[in-house]
Write a protein that holds these residues in place. Structure first.
Motif, PDB file in Angstrom:
ATOM      1  N   ARG A 100       0.830  -1.203   0.000  1.00 49.60           N
ATOM      2  CA  ARG A 100       0.000   0.000   0.000  1.00 49.60           C
ATOM      3  C   ARG A 100       0.871   1.262   0.000  1.00 49.60           C
ATOM      4  O   ARG A 100       0.607   2.227  -0.722  1.00 49.60           O
ATOM      5  N   LYS A 101       1.934   1.233   0.806  1.00 50.74           N
ATOM      6  CA  LYS A 101       2.841   2.378   0.863  1.00 50.74           C
ATOM      7  C   LYS A 101       3.504   2.613  -0.489  1.00 50.74           C
ATOM      8  O   LYS A 101       3.683   3.762  -0.915  1.00 50.74           O
ATOM      9  N   GLN A 102       3.866   1.550  -1.187  1.00 54.49           N
ATOM     10  CA  GLN A 102       4.471   1.682  -2.509  1.00 54.49           C
ATOM     11  C   GLN A 102       3.506   2.361  -3.480  1.00 54.49           C
ATOM     12  O   GLN A 102       3.911   3.226  -4.273  1.00 54.49           O
ATOM     13  N   TRP A 103       2.254   1.991  -3.425  1.00 59.34           N
ATOM     14  CA  TRP A 103       1.257   2.626  -4.291  1.00 59.34           C
ATOM     15  C   TRP A 103       1.103   4.106  -3.932  1.00 59.34           C
ATOM     16  O   TRP A 103       1.031   4.961  -4.816  1.00 59.34           O
ATOM     17  N   GLU A 104       1.045   4.402  -2.628  1.00 56.12           N
ATOM     18  CA  GLU A 104       0.877   5.795  -2.189  1.00 56.12           C
ATOM     19  C   GLU A 104       2.040   6.658  -2.649  1.00 56.12           C
ATOM     20  O   GLU A 104       1.853   7.784  -3.129  1.00 56.12           O
ATOM     21  N   VAL A 105       3.265   6.125  -2.515  1.00 53.61           N
ATOM     22  CA  VAL A 105       4.450   6.874  -2.938  1.00 53.61           C
ATOM     23  C   VAL A 105       4.445   7.071  -4.451  1.00 53.61           C
ATOM     24  O   VAL A 105       4.808   8.137  -4.960  1.00 53.61           O
ATOM     25  N   ALA A 106       4.012   6.049  -5.194  1.00 46.52           N
ATOM     26  CA  ALA A 106       3.990   6.134  -6.656  1.00 46.52           C
ATOM     27  C   ALA A 106       3.081   7.250  -7.148  1.00 46.52           C
ATOM     28  O   ALA A 106       3.323   7.842  -8.200  1.00 46.52           O
ATOM     29  N   LEU A 107       2.035   7.583  -6.381  1.00 47.77           N
ATOM     30  CA  LEU A 107       1.105   8.642  -6.789  1.00 47.77           C
ATOM     31  C   LEU A 107       1.731  10.026  -6.702  1.00 47.77           C
ATOM     32  O   LEU A 107       1.284  10.957  -7.370  1.00 47.77           O
ATOM     33  N   ARG A 108       2.755  10.170  -5.846  1.00 45.96           N
ATOM     34  CA  ARG A 108       3.445  11.460  -5.650  1.00 45.96           C
ATOM     35  C   ARG A 108       2.483  12.579  -5.276  1.00 45.96           C
ATOM     36  O   ARG A 108       2.598  13.706  -5.750  1.00 45.96           O
ATOM     37  N   ARG A 109       1.522  12.251  -4.438  1.00 43.52           N
ATOM     38  CA  ARG A 109       0.608  13.258  -3.905  1.00 43.52           C
ATOM     39  C   ARG A 109       0.982  13.511  -2.457  1.00 43.52           C
ATOM     40  O   ARG A 109       1.034  12.589  -1.649  1.00 43.52           O
ATOM     41  N   LYS A 110       1.251  14.737  -2.136  1.00 40.05           N
ATOM     42  CA  LYS A 110       1.752  15.097  -0.815  1.00 40.05           C
ATOM     43  C   LYS A 110       0.777  14.687   0.283  1.00 40.05           C
ATOM     44  O   LYS A 110      -0.411  14.991   0.242  1.00 40.05           O
ATOM     45  N   VAL A 125       3.320  -2.288  -8.944  1.00 38.04           N
ATOM     46  CA  VAL A 125       3.177  -0.908  -8.480  1.00 38.04           C
ATOM     47  C   VAL A 125       2.711  -0.065  -9.669  1.00 38.04           C
ATOM     48  O   VAL A 125       3.244  -0.213 -10.760  1.00 38.04           O
ATOM     49  N   PRO A 126       1.699   0.787  -9.518  1.00 33.43           N
ATOM     50  CA  PRO A 126       1.250   1.628 -10.636  1.00 33.43           C
ATOM     51  C   PRO A 126       2.388   2.482 -11.166  1.00 33.43           C
ATOM     52  O   PRO A 126       3.165   3.043 -10.389  1.00 33.43           O
ATOM     53  N   SER A 127       2.494   2.574 -12.484  1.00 33.01           N
ATOM     54  CA  SER A 127       3.651   3.282 -13.057  1.00 33.01           C
ATOM     55  C   SER A 127       3.305   4.175 -14.235  1.00 33.01           C
ATOM     56  O   SER A 127       4.184   4.837 -14.770  1.00 33.01           O
ATOM     57  N   VAL A 128       2.064   4.215 -14.672  1.00 29.27           N
ATOM     58  CA  VAL A 128       1.692   5.024 -15.835  1.00 29.27           C
ATOM     59  C   VAL A 128       0.957   6.267 -15.361  1.00 29.27           C
ATOM     60  O   VAL A 128      -0.207   6.200 -14.969  1.00 29.27           O
ATOM     61  N   PHE A 129       1.670   7.396 -15.391  1.00 28.85           N
ATOM     62  CA  PHE A 129       1.095   8.662 -14.940  1.00 28.85           C
ATOM     63  C   PHE A 129       1.453   9.778 -15.916  1.00 28.85           C
ATOM     64  O   PHE A 129       2.411   9.664 -16.680  1.00 28.85           O
ATOM     65  N   ASN A 130       0.709  10.855 -15.831  1.00 30.03           N
ATOM     66  CA  ASN A 130       0.986  12.039 -16.650  1.00 30.03           C
ATOM     67  C   ASN A 130       1.290  13.196 -15.700  1.00 30.03           C
ATOM     68  O   ASN A 130       0.516  14.128 -15.559  1.00 30.03           O
ATOM     69  N   PHE A 131       2.438  13.088 -15.031  1.00 26.43           N
ATOM     70  CA  PHE A 131       2.802  14.085 -14.032  1.00 26.43           C
ATOM     71  C   PHE A 131       3.244  15.396 -14.677  1.00 26.43           C
ATOM     72  O   PHE A 131       3.877  15.392 -15.723  1.00 26.43           O
ATOM     73  N   PRO A 132       2.947  16.541 -14.003  1.00 27.30           N
ATOM     74  CA  PRO A 132       3.550  17.802 -14.430  1.00 27.30           C
ATOM     75  C   PRO A 132       5.039  17.795 -14.086  1.00 27.30           C
ATOM     76  O   PRO A 132       5.506  16.938 -13.327  1.00 27.30           O
ATOM     77  N   ALA A 133       5.772  18.750 -14.629  1.00 24.07           N
ATOM     78  CA  ALA A 133       7.236  18.774 -14.474  1.00 24.07           C
ATOM     79  C   ALA A 133       7.664  18.764 -13.008  1.00 24.07           C
ATOM     80  O   ALA A 133       8.629  18.105 -12.635  1.00 24.07           O
ATOM     81  N   ARG A 134       6.908  19.465 -12.153  1.00 18.74           N
ATOM     82  CA  ARG A 134       7.316  19.568 -10.747  1.00 18.74           C
ATOM     83  C   ARG A 134       7.226  18.232 -10.010  1.00 18.74           C
ATOM     84  O   ARG A 134       7.848  18.046  -8.979  1.00 18.74           O
ATOM     85  N   LEU A 135       6.435  17.285 -10.545  1.00 15.71           N
ATOM     86  CA  LEU A 135       6.299  15.991  -9.893  1.00 15.71           C
ATOM     87  C   LEU A 135       7.154  14.907 -10.540  1.00 15.71           C
ATOM     88  O   LEU A 135       7.159  13.774 -10.089  1.00 15.71           O
ATOM     89  N   LYS A 136       7.889  15.275 -11.604  1.00 15.92           N
ATOM     90  CA  LYS A 136       8.716  14.279 -12.278  1.00 15.92           C
ATOM     91  C   LYS A 136      10.080  14.121 -11.625  1.00 15.92           C
ATOM     92  O   LYS A 136      10.860  13.258 -12.001  1.00 15.92           O
ATOM     93  N   LYS A 137      10.372  14.987 -10.630  1.00 15.02           N
ATOM     94  CA  LYS A 137      11.636  14.868  -9.913  1.00 15.02           C
ATOM     95  C   LYS A 137      11.628  13.595  -9.085  1.00 15.02           C
ATOM     96  O   LYS A 137      10.580  13.119  -8.670  1.00 15.02           O
ATOM     97  N   PRO A 138      12.809  13.029  -8.806  1.00 13.74           N
ATOM     98  CA  PRO A 138      12.865  11.813  -7.979  1.00 13.74           C
ATOM     99  C   PRO A 138      12.209  12.040  -6.632  1.00 13.74           C
ATOM    100  O   PRO A 138      12.281  13.125  -6.067  1.00 13.74           O
ATOM    101  N   VAL A 139      11.544  11.026  -6.138  1.00 19.33           N
ATOM    102  CA  VAL A 139      10.887  11.123  -4.837  1.00 19.33           C
ATOM    103  C   VAL A 139      11.931  11.216  -3.744  1.00 19.33           C
ATOM    104  O   VAL A 139      12.878  10.423  -3.694  1.00 19.33           O
TER     105      VAL A 139
END
Length: 202
Positions: free
Chosen positions: A35-45, A79-93
């Protein structure tokens, strides 16, 4: 109540149209580490999944699905991996570096580290962030007013439904009381039974 996909910028809802398009919706894993891996993959604060959280199938690769049964499932360990992130979220976690933070991570998962697969950009235009989720507040004042108007209209609709339900209940009670009086007048029931039935309806 239809579920919304909780991925950033995704506006998919669990409805008939999306079902016809072949879009499926999936719960977050019950296993804490997964579950934590999925949450981190979303990159939502500060995002924490709940039992109502869903991810739609558009955030997984085709090889991630198990379609052998009647229900489409996500394979274990995916782990979900297909996203359309804006530039600010494409930085490494960012990872935790402090000793205290590392201790907290170790306590939560002593043998496994959180893995976040790199995002796959879809190449589509970025949707309006204000449409991210049904519970997210729009940034535009006009959109916020529209959302408030919708909420107020829904509240008023629910109030009308409640009034109508109470009216139906009142009419039903009145009808039953009339029937009881009629039965009593015809000596088909005694007074004690009538009083008991009237008491149970209160």
């Amino acid at each position: 109540m239809p579920h919304h996909c909780c991925a950033f910028g995704c506006t998919n809802r669990q409805n008939k149209d999306n079902r016809l398009r072949g879009i499926t919706f999936h719960r977050f894993p019950t296993n804490q580490t997964a579950r934590k891996q999925w949450e981190v993959a979303l990159r939502r604060k500060a995002f924490i999944a709940t039992v109502y959280s869903r991810l739609c199938s558009e955030h997984f690769r085709q090889v991630d699905f198990d379609r052998t049964g009647q229900t489409v499932r996500i394979r274990d360990g995916v782990v979900p991996s297909v996203f359309n992130f804006p530039a600010r979220l494409k930085k490494p976690v960012a990872t935790r570096t402090g000793w205290t933070s590392k201790q907290a991570d170790t306590a939560a998962s002593p043998n496994q580290s959180v893995y976040c697969s790199p995002p796959v950009t879809a190449g589509e235009p970025q949707p309006d962030p204000s449409l991210d989720h049904s519970y997210a507040l729009p940034t535009c004042p006009d959109a916020l007013k529209a959302r408030l108007s919708e909420a107020m209209a829904e509240v008023e609709s629910l109030r009308r439904e409640k009034r109508n339900a109470k009216d139906r209940e009142r009419r039903a009670k009145s009808t039953v009381c009339g029937l009881l009086e009629e039965l009593r007048a015809k000596n088909l029931i005694n007074q004690e039974l009538k009083e008991n039935m009237s008491y149970n309806m209160e």
